[in-house]
Motif scaffolding. Structure first.
Motif, PDB file in Angstrom:
ATOM      1  N   ALA A  24      49.160  39.729  43.369  1.00 25.84           N
ATOM      2  CA  ALA A  24      48.561  41.092  44.323  1.00 25.84           C
ATOM      3  C   ALA A  24      47.075  41.803  44.332  1.00 25.84           C
ATOM      4  N   GLU A  25      47.355  42.213  44.959  1.00 22.52           N
ATOM      5  CA  GLU A  25      45.539  42.788  45.522  1.00 22.52           C
ATOM      6  C   GLU A  25      45.688  44.419  45.299  1.00 22.52           C
ATOM      7  N   ALA A  26      45.365  45.026  44.836  1.00 20.12           N
ATOM      8  CA  ALA A  26      45.475  46.764  44.936  1.00 20.12           C
ATOM      9  C   ALA A  26      44.580  47.771  45.719  1.00 20.12           C
ATOM     10  N   GLU A  27      43.956  48.361  45.672  1.00 20.48           N
ATOM     11  CA  GLU A  27      43.481  49.181  45.644  1.00 20.48           C
ATOM     12  C   GLU A  27      43.139  50.392  46.170  1.00 20.48           C
ATOM     13  N   HIS A  68      29.717  47.547  37.297  1.00 18.81           N
ATOM     14  CA  HIS A  68      28.814  48.525  37.047  1.00 18.81           C
ATOM     15  C   HIS A  68      29.755  49.944  37.607  1.00 18.81           C
ATOM     16  N   ALA A  69      31.054  49.643  38.239  1.00 19.94           N
ATOM     17  CA  ALA A  69      31.764  50.693  38.857  1.00 19.94           C
ATOM     18  C   ALA A  69      33.122  51.591  38.140  1.00 19.94           C
ATOM     19  N   ALA A  70      33.493  50.374  37.659  1.00 16.42           N
ATOM     20  CA  ALA A  70      34.903  50.282  36.770  1.00 16.42           C
ATOM     21  C   ALA A  70      34.901  49.616  35.107  1.00 16.42           C
ATOM     22  N   THR A  71      35.821  50.079  34.203  1.00 15.34           N
ATOM     23  CA  THR A  71      36.024  49.397  33.537  1.00 15.34           C
ATOM     24  C   THR A  71      37.078  48.233  33.399  1.00 15.34           C
ATOM     25  N   VAL A  72      36.664  46.825  33.597  1.00 18.32           N
ATOM     26  CA  VAL A  72      37.775  46.129  34.050  1.00 18.32           C
ATOM     27  C   VAL A  72      38.641  45.159  32.700  1.00 18.32           C
ATOM     28  N   LEU A  73      39.627  45.414  32.847  1.00 18.90           N
ATOM     29  CA  LEU A  73      40.846  45.023  31.508  1.00 18.90           C
ATOM     30  C   LEU A  73      41.485  43.861  32.332  1.00 18.90           C
ATOM     31  N   GLU A  74      41.199  42.688  30.918  1.00 21.60           N
ATOM     32  CA  GLU A  74      41.564  41.636  32.439  1.00 21.60           C
ATOM     33  C   GLU A  74      43.110  40.977  30.768  1.00 21.60           C
ATOM     34  N   ILE A  99      48.757  51.284  31.060  1.00 21.17           N
ATOM     35  CA  ILE A  99      46.988  52.447  32.120  1.00 21.17           C
ATOM     36  C   ILE A  99      47.658  53.390  32.335  1.00 21.17           C
ATOM     37  N   THR A 100      48.189  54.328  33.008  1.00 15.30           N
ATOM     38  CA  THR A 100      48.765  55.448  33.558  1.00 15.30           C
ATOM     39  C   THR A 100      48.875  56.325  32.221  1.00 15.30           C
ATOM     40  N   ALA A 101      49.909  55.749  31.377  1.00 13.63           N
ATOM     41  CA  ALA A 101      50.149  56.498  29.694  1.00 13.63           C
ATOM     42  C   ALA A 101      48.739  56.750  29.127  1.00 13.63           C
ATOM     43  N   ALA A 102      47.602  55.476  29.480  1.00 17.09           N
ATOM     44  CA  ALA A 102      46.910  55.969  28.898  1.00 17.09           C
ATOM     45  C   ALA A 102      45.610  57.194  29.108  1.00 17.09           C
ATOM     46  N   GLN A 103      45.679  57.647  31.099  1.00 18.29           N
ATOM     47  CA  GLN A 103      45.373  58.280  31.345  1.00 18.29           C
ATOM     48  C   GLN A 103      44.142  57.690  31.818  1.00 18.29           C
ATOM     49  N   ALA A 104      44.359  56.750  32.557  1.00 22.31           N
ATOM     50  CA  ALA A 104      43.465  55.634  33.270  1.00 22.31           C
ATOM     51  C   ALA A 104      43.959  55.241  34.486  1.00 22.31           C
ATOM     52  N   ASN A 105      43.430  55.699  35.428  1.00 19.41           N
ATOM     53  CA  ASN A 105      43.261  55.262  36.765  1.00 19.41           C
ATOM     54  C   ASN A 105      43.237  53.723  37.033  1.00 19.41           C
ATOM     55  N   ILE A 106      43.861  52.941  38.126  1.00 19.69           N
ATOM     56  CA  ILE A 106      43.634  51.744  38.351  1.00 19.69           C
ATOM     57  C   ILE A 106      43.332  52.327  39.637  1.00 19.69           C
ATOM     58  N   SER A 107      41.607  51.752  39.735  1.00 22.68           N
ATOM     59  CA  SER A 107      40.932  51.879  40.928  1.00 22.68           C
ATOM     60  C   SER A 107      41.391  51.029  42.574  1.00 22.68           C
ATOM     61  N   SER A 108      41.470  49.571  41.700  1.00 17.52           N
ATOM     62  CA  SER A 108      41.857  48.612  42.289  1.00 17.52           C
ATOM     63  C   SER A 108      42.198  46.839  41.014  1.00 17.52           C
ATOM     64  N   ALA A 109      43.341  46.214  41.899  1.00 16.72           N
ATOM     65  CA  ALA A 109      43.638  45.598  40.305  1.00 16.72           C
ATOM     66  C   ALA A 109      43.982  43.844  41.802  1.00 16.72           C
ATOM     67  N   ARG A 110      43.505  42.979  40.880  1.00 11.93           N
ATOM     68  CA  ARG A 110      43.850  41.486  41.025  1.00 11.93           C
ATOM     69  C   ARG A 110      45.199  40.663  40.325  1.00 11.93           C
ATOM     70  N   VAL A 111      46.375  40.862  40.734  1.00 11.30           N
ATOM     71  CA  VAL A 111      47.552  39.981  39.749  1.00 11.30           C
ATOM     72  C   VAL A 111      47.991  38.727  39.934  1.00 11.30           C
ATOM     73  N   GLU A 139      52.372  31.990  33.433  1.00 15.10           N
ATOM     74  CA  GLU A 139      51.648  33.100  32.470  1.00 15.10           C
ATOM     75  C   GLU A 139      50.461  33.420  33.925  1.00 15.10           C
ATOM     76  N   ALA A 140      51.083  35.479  33.639  1.00 14.69           N
ATOM     77  CA  ALA A 140      50.612  36.234  34.944  1.00 14.69           C
ATOM     78  C   ALA A 140      48.850  36.017  33.733  1.00 14.69           C
ATOM     79  N   ILE A 141      47.631  36.372  34.941  1.00 13.56           N
ATOM     80  CA  ILE A 141      46.410  37.125  34.356  1.00 13.56           C
ATOM     81  C   ILE A 141      46.493  38.116  35.087  1.00 13.56           C
ATOM     82  N   ASP A 142      46.521  39.598  35.186  1.00 11.23           N
ATOM     83  CA  ASP A 142      46.173  40.687  35.778  1.00 11.23           C
ATOM     84  C   ASP A 142      45.466  40.309  36.036  1.00 11.23           C
TER      85      ASP A 142
END
Length: 192
Positions: free
Chosen positions: A39-42, A116-122, A139-151, A157-160
Motif C-alpha cells: 500500500a501507498e498512502a499520502e 526533513h519533513a517527517a519522522t520516519v518509523l519503520e 500511531i493515531t493513539a499516540a497522537q501522531a499523524n501519518i502524512s504518508s506510508a509505504r507498506v 513478513e511485513a515491512i511498513d
C-alpha cells in the motif's frame, strides 16, 4: 479492482483525511479477509481540503475478493461510526491460530535523518490479519499523524514505513517519536 480475481488486484481509495483513516481502511479490508500485499498512502490537499489518497495491492485471503459495493458499504459504515471496527477486529484477531514455530522478533525503528519533513518509523514484523490496522491505530493513539506510508508484504513478513507529523504538520520531537515507537511496539508484542 476485478471482483472474482484470485490473484493480486489494485484498489484505489480517496476519502477525506482525518486521523485514523489508514487504520480504518486497513481494518475494513482485514474484516473482509483481504490480504494486504502493499500500500501507498499520502495526504493530499485538493481545493483547500485534505484527502487521504491510498493505493492498495490486495489479494483474497480465501476464495474471491468481495465486490466493490460491499467494500463501499463497509467503509461508509466505518466512517460514520456504525461499524464497531475495534470490536470486530478483536474478534477477527482472536480467530488467528498461533504458529508452533518461533517467529523473528518484530522491530520498530525511528530513522531520524531519513526525512526533513517527517519522522520516519519503520516496522518489520510477521504479517497477519489486522497488522496494519493495529499499527496505524497505535500511531493515531499516540497522537501522531501519518502524512504518508509505504507498506509491503514480502512472503510472511511485513515491512511498513510511516512518515509521521504532529497535529501542526511538523516532524515529531524525539520524545513524541519515542512514545509512538513504544506504543507500536506494544501492539506487536501483545499480538505475538
Amino acid at each position: 479492482m476485478a471482483p472474482g480475481a484470485a490473484e493480486a488486484a489494485r484498489l484505489d481509495i480517496a476519502l477525506p483525511d482525518k486521523p485514523g483513516v489508514l487504520a480504518l481502511v486497513a481494518g475494513v479490508l482485514s474484516l473482509r479477509h483481504i490480504r494486504i500485499l502493499g500500500a501507498e498512502a499520502e495526504s493530499v490537499r485538493i481545493d483547500g481540503e485534505w484527502w487521504a489518497v491510498q493505493r492498495w495491492t490486495i489479494a483474497a485471503r480465501y476464495g474471491d475478493l468481495p465486490d466493490l459495493a460491499r467494500l463501499r458499504t463497509d467503509l461508509r459504515s466505518a466512517l460514520a461510526g456504525r461499524l464497531d471496527l475495534s470490536a470486530r477486529m478483536a474478534v477477527r484477531e482472536g480467530e488467528q491460530t498461533r504458529r508452533p514455530w518461533p517467529l523473528a522478533e518484530p522491530t520498530v525503528t525511528v530513522h531520524e535523518a531519513a526525512s526533513h519533513a517527517a519522522t520516519v518509523l519503520e516496522v518489520r514484523a510477521h504479517d497477519g490479519p489486522g497488522l496494519l490496522h493495529r499499527l496505524a491505530s497505535a500511531i493515531t493513539a499516540a497522537q501522531a499523524n501519518i502524512s504518508s506510508a509505504r507498506v509491503s508484504t514480502l512472503g510472511a513478513e511485513a515491512i511498513d514505513v510511516f512518515y509521521l507529523v504532529d497535529g501542526a504538520g511538523r516532524r515529531l520531537t524525539p520524545a513524541q517519536a519515542d512514545r509512538v515507537a513504544t506504543m507500536v511496539g506494544g501492539v506487536l508484542t501483545t499480538a505475538s
